[in-house]
Design a protein around this motif. Structure first.
Motif, PDB file in Angstrom:
ATOM      1  N   ARG A 136       0.842  -1.195   0.000  1.00 56.22           N
ATOM      2  CA  ARG A 136       0.000   0.000   0.000  1.00 56.22           C
ATOM      3  C   ARG A 136       0.875   1.242   0.000  1.00 56.22           C
ATOM      4  N   PRO A 137       0.342   2.372  -0.463  1.00 58.04           N
ATOM      5  CA  PRO A 137       1.155   3.595  -0.600  1.00 58.04           C
ATOM      6  C   PRO A 137       1.433   4.266   0.742  1.00 58.04           C
ATOM      7  N   LEU A 138       2.273   3.629   1.562  1.00 54.36           N
ATOM      8  CA  LEU A 138       2.602   4.156   2.873  1.00 54.36           C
ATOM      9  C   LEU A 138       3.805   5.086   2.796  1.00 54.36           C
ATOM     10  N   GLY A 139       4.013   5.824   3.881  1.00 56.35           N
ATOM     11  CA  GLY A 139       5.188   6.676   3.976  1.00 56.35           C
ATOM     12  C   GLY A 139       4.890   8.114   3.631  1.00 56.35           C
ATOM     13  N   VAL A 140       5.953   8.874   3.555  1.00 54.03           N
ATOM     14  CA  VAL A 140       5.838  10.287   3.220  1.00 54.03           C
ATOM     15  C   VAL A 140       6.795  10.591   2.077  1.00 54.03           C
TER      16      VAL A 140
ATOM     17  N   VAL B 155      14.406  12.955  17.738  1.00 52.02           N
ATOM     18  CA  VAL B 155      13.133  12.414  17.280  1.00 52.02           C
ATOM     19  C   VAL B 155      12.706  13.178  16.036  1.00 52.02           C
ATOM     20  N   VAL B 156      12.183  12.448  15.058  1.00 48.15           N
ATOM     21  CA  VAL B 156      11.694  13.038  13.817  1.00 48.15           C
ATOM     22  C   VAL B 156      10.188  12.809  13.725  1.00 48.15           C
ATOM     23  N   TRP B 157       9.451  13.867  13.435  1.00 49.83           N
ATOM     24  CA  TRP B 157       8.032  13.764  13.116  1.00 49.83           C
ATOM     25  C   TRP B 157       7.880  14.123  11.638  1.00 49.83           C
ATOM     26  N   ARG B 158       7.182  13.292  10.896  1.00 41.96           N
ATOM     27  CA  ARG B 158       7.052  13.506   9.459  1.00 41.96           C
ATOM     28  C   ARG B 158       5.586  13.434   9.069  1.00 41.96           C
ATOM     29  N   GLY B 159       5.251  14.121   7.981  1.00 46.89           N
ATOM     30  CA  GLY B 159       3.881  14.071   7.516  1.00 46.89           C
ATOM     31  C   GLY B 159       3.720  14.724   6.161  1.00 46.89           C
TER      32      GLY B 159
ATOM     33  N   GLU C  51      11.004   1.549  21.646  1.00 43.72           N
ATOM     34  CA  GLU C  51      11.421   0.157  21.635  1.00 43.72           C
ATOM     35  C   GLU C  51      11.629  -0.366  20.227  1.00 43.72           C
ATOM     36  N   ASP C  52      11.035   0.311  19.249  1.00 42.81           N
ATOM     37  CA  ASP C  52      11.155  -0.159  17.880  1.00 42.81           C
ATOM     38  C   ASP C  52      11.090   1.026  16.940  1.00 42.81           C
ATOM     39  N   ALA C  53      12.024   1.089  16.009  1.00 41.58           N
ATOM     40  CA  ALA C  53      12.035   2.171  15.028  1.00 41.58           C
ATOM     41  C   ALA C  53      11.094   1.806  13.884  1.00 41.58           C
ATOM     42  N   ASP C  54       9.877   2.319  13.936  1.00 39.92           N
ATOM     43  CA  ASP C  54       8.834   2.006  12.957  1.00 39.92           C
ATOM     44  C   ASP C  54       8.443   3.293  12.246  1.00 39.92           C
ATOM     45  N   TRP C  55       8.709   3.340  10.933  1.00 43.35           N
ATOM     46  CA  TRP C  55       8.407   4.543  10.160  1.00 43.35           C
ATOM     47  C   TRP C  55       6.924   4.875  10.160  1.00 43.35           C
ATOM     48  N   ASN C  56       6.066   3.898  10.403  1.00 42.03           N
ATOM     49  CA  ASN C  56       4.625   4.099  10.247  1.00 42.03           C
ATOM     50  C   ASN C  56       3.885   4.195  11.578  1.00 42.03           C
ATOM     51  N   ARG C  57       4.559   4.707  12.613  1.00 51.54           N
ATOM     52  CA  ARG C  57       3.910   4.908  13.901  1.00 51.54           C
ATOM     53  C   ARG C  57       3.186   6.249  13.872  1.00 51.54           C
ATOM     54  N   ALA C  58       1.867   6.202  13.771  1.00 58.17           N
ATOM     55  CA  ALA C  58       1.077   7.433  13.649  1.00 58.17           C
ATOM     56  C   ALA C  58       1.069   8.205  14.972  1.00 58.17           C
TER      57      ALA C  58
ATOM     58  N   ILE D 196       1.940  21.517   9.996  1.00 52.73           N
ATOM     59  CA  ILE D 196       1.786  20.431  10.955  1.00 52.73           C
ATOM     60  C   ILE D 196       0.335  20.343  11.429  1.00 52.73           C
ATOM     61  N   ARG D 197      -0.236  21.487  11.738  1.00 55.16           N
ATOM     62  CA  ARG D 197      -1.591  21.536  12.304  1.00 55.16           C
ATOM     63  C   ARG D 197      -2.631  20.947  11.348  1.00 55.16           C
ATOM     64  N   THR D 198      -2.427  21.117  10.056  1.00 50.91           N
ATOM     65  CA  THR D 198      -3.412  20.686   9.058  1.00 50.91           C
ATOM     66  C   THR D 198      -2.982  19.430   8.307  1.00 50.91           C
ATOM     67  N   ALA D 199      -2.102  18.644   8.919  1.00 57.12           N
ATOM     68  CA  ALA D 199      -1.547  17.461   8.258  1.00 57.12           C
ATOM     69  C   ALA D 199      -2.615  16.425   7.927  1.00 57.12           C
ATOM     70  N   ARG D 200      -2.437  15.777   6.789  1.00 62.25           N
ATOM     71  CA  ARG D 200      -3.277  14.633   6.428  1.00 62.25           C
ATOM     72  C   ARG D 200      -2.859  13.389   7.214  1.00 62.25           C
ATOM     73  N   GLU D 201      -1.576  13.309   7.554  1.00 62.22           N
ATOM     74  CA  GLU D 201      -1.019  12.177   8.276  1.00 62.22           C
ATOM     75  C   GLU D 201       0.252  12.647   8.960  1.00 62.22           C
ATOM     76  N   ALA D 202       0.588  12.047  10.087  1.00 65.96           N
ATOM     77  CA  ALA D 202       1.813  12.390  10.802  1.00 65.96           C
ATOM     78  C   ALA D 202       2.342  11.139  11.486  1.00 65.96           C
ATOM     79  N   TYR D 203       3.668  10.996  11.468  1.00 66.97           N
ATOM     80  CA  TYR D 203       4.321   9.833  12.039  1.00 66.97           C
ATOM     81  C   TYR D 203       5.506  10.289  12.888  1.00 66.97           C
ATOM     82  N   VAL D 204       5.861   9.476  13.888  1.00 68.53           N
ATOM     83  CA  VAL D 204       6.997   9.776  14.744  1.00 68.53           C
ATOM     84  C   VAL D 204       8.026   8.651  14.606  1.00 68.53           C
ATOM     85  N   TYR D 205       9.295   9.033  14.663  1.00 66.99           N
ATOM     86  CA  TYR D 205      10.371   8.073  14.406  1.00 66.99           C
ATOM     87  C   TYR D 205      11.625   8.521  15.134  1.00 66.99           C
TER      88      TYR D 205
END
Length: 427
Positions: A37-41, A186-190, A245-252, A276-285
């Protein structure tokens, strides 16, 4: 020659396409998830990798889903320009730099694999768990099928571990290594649909020695005055109590949980908090990488991409270098007498360069100019040349490009003609 590739990410899929282009047809890509599926940023693909994708006749398809990047600018936390440089075609490369959603890039590659190699070349719900060397020089590869719990064994002349930073193939080669080391950031992406900024094709990195924001568009406006698909990433040091505990790119993650850390990175030309405030999706890594290895290749088995050389996201080199890995590996497999000889030659070309690049990323790569600007002028400046005399900024940028092999002279140079050392084995 039969080749199994663990992982249907950017590197694994490009490897399959590259092998097919070189005449190696017995190739299968094994992917752990049941459905791609089209995951990620967002990703930035540098011209040295776009050159390789163009060589696979994929550039037209990519231009339908990606945006050619025109410039890269570094700014301090006050929004003042430290350094701007042209990118891609504007910088004199023969190929563009592309900003693209990872899911869209992966979809283009996956569709090309199915179309060119056949629908059975990409196998989902199949996680490579390990391997056993065979007396004939190949490997028996152990596969787990998560949806059913079934396990199987399949033989291959070569096994390519392109299964990411948590690679099972790497773990089989280095069982004592443990989890990827974390640098405390820590990186937050979206992604956000937002109006274009600056010229609509600019990538920017802004902040200080504690916080950083990276923003770039990945599409053209959807009409006059329309929005574009914007990628953003923000980073800072973790709170003392933070645990990953785990580096998961898709942790919302909810934007309001971290927005306050970057609330003042609002400039008259770009409002980062609003993205950031109007993000469609956001992940933490957690910002992790892998320590360099002394070897990637063990007989008929080797590593590629993040499985081999995962690095901090400094300088747009993650997906870029996995694409270059894939093309080098395929050329060697097509021209050497045995898979083991080919994999050893691939390692000899790529490992030293990527070890140096990993070290450069740990030093923040070209983003070090933001640290230096804050150190030398924390309250801002009237004239950036008083902060960075002479050609210091240009030299920092050029050195990292040379380190990664993506300076214009190297990328635009004709590729040396390969001298086959054997038949490449049965096809």
């Amino acid at each position: 020659m039969s080749v199994l590739i663990a992982g249907a990410g950017i590197g694994g899929l490009t490897t399959a396409l590259s092998l097919h282009a070189e005449g190696v047809d017995d190739v299968r890509v094994l992917e752990a998830v049941a459905e791609i599926r089209p995951l990620g940023v967002g990703l930035n693909i540098l011209p040295n990798a776009v050159r390789e994708l163009a060589g696979l006749d994929l550039l037209d398809d990519l231009l339908e889903v990606a945006l050619p990047t025109g410039s890269l600018g570094y700014y301090n936390r006050h929004g003042q320009l430290i350094w701007r440089e042209p990118r891609g075609l504007a910088a004199g490369y023969h190929w563009p730099q592309l900003s693209v959603h990872r899911g869209r890039l992966q979809a283009v590659l996956a569709e090309a694999v199915r179309r060119r190699l056949g629908p059975d070349a990409l196998v989902t719900d199949a996680r490579v768990e390990g391997f056993t060397p065979r007396e004939d020089g190949g490997a028996d590869v152990r596969v787990h099928h998560p949806s059913t719990g079934r396990r199987s064994v399949t033989a291959a002349d070569a096994l390519i571990g392109a299964d990411g930073i948590h690679s099972k193939v790497r773990a089989a080669l280095y069982p004592q290594e443990g989890p990827p080391p974390w640098n405390g950031l820590v990186v937050w992406r979206g992604t956000t649909l937002a109006p274009p900024f600056l010229d609509g094709r600019s990538m920017i990195i802004a902040g200080d020695d504690r916080r950083r924001a990276v923003v770039y568009p990945m599409s053209v406006p959807d009409g006059p005055g329309g929005a574009v698909l914007m990628n953003w990433a923000v980073a800072r040091a973790a709170d003392p109590e933070a645990v990953f505990e785990d580096a998961d790119w898709n942790r919302a993650v909810a934007p309001e949980t971290f927005l306050h850390h970057f609330a003042d990175l609002a400039f008259d030309w770009l409002d980062v908090p609003a993205l950031i405030r109007t993000a469609r999706e956001a992940y933490v890594y957690p910002m992790v990488d892998r320590d360099p290895l002394p070897r990637w290749t063990h007989g008929p088995v080797t590593l590629l991409g993040d499985a081999a050389h995962a690095m901090y996201p400094m300088g747009s080199n993650g997906a870029t270098q996995s694409i270059v890995d894939a093309r080098v590996l395929a050329r060697e497999l097509a021209s050497r007498d045995t898979p083991a000889a080919a994999l050893a030659a691939y390692e000899a070309e790529r490992l030293p360069a990527l070890t140096r690049l990993q070290a450069g990323a740990r030093r923040r790569g070209p983003e070090v100019v933001i640290d230096l600007a804050h150190e030398r002028a924390p309250d801002g400046f009237e004239d950036v040349t008083e902060v960075f005399p002479g050609d210091e900024l240009r030299d920092i940028s050029a050195e990292f490009a040379r380190l990664g092999g993506f300076d214009p002279e190297t990328v635009n140079a004709p590729r040396p003609k390969a001298v086959p050392t054997g038949t490449g084995g049965p096809r």
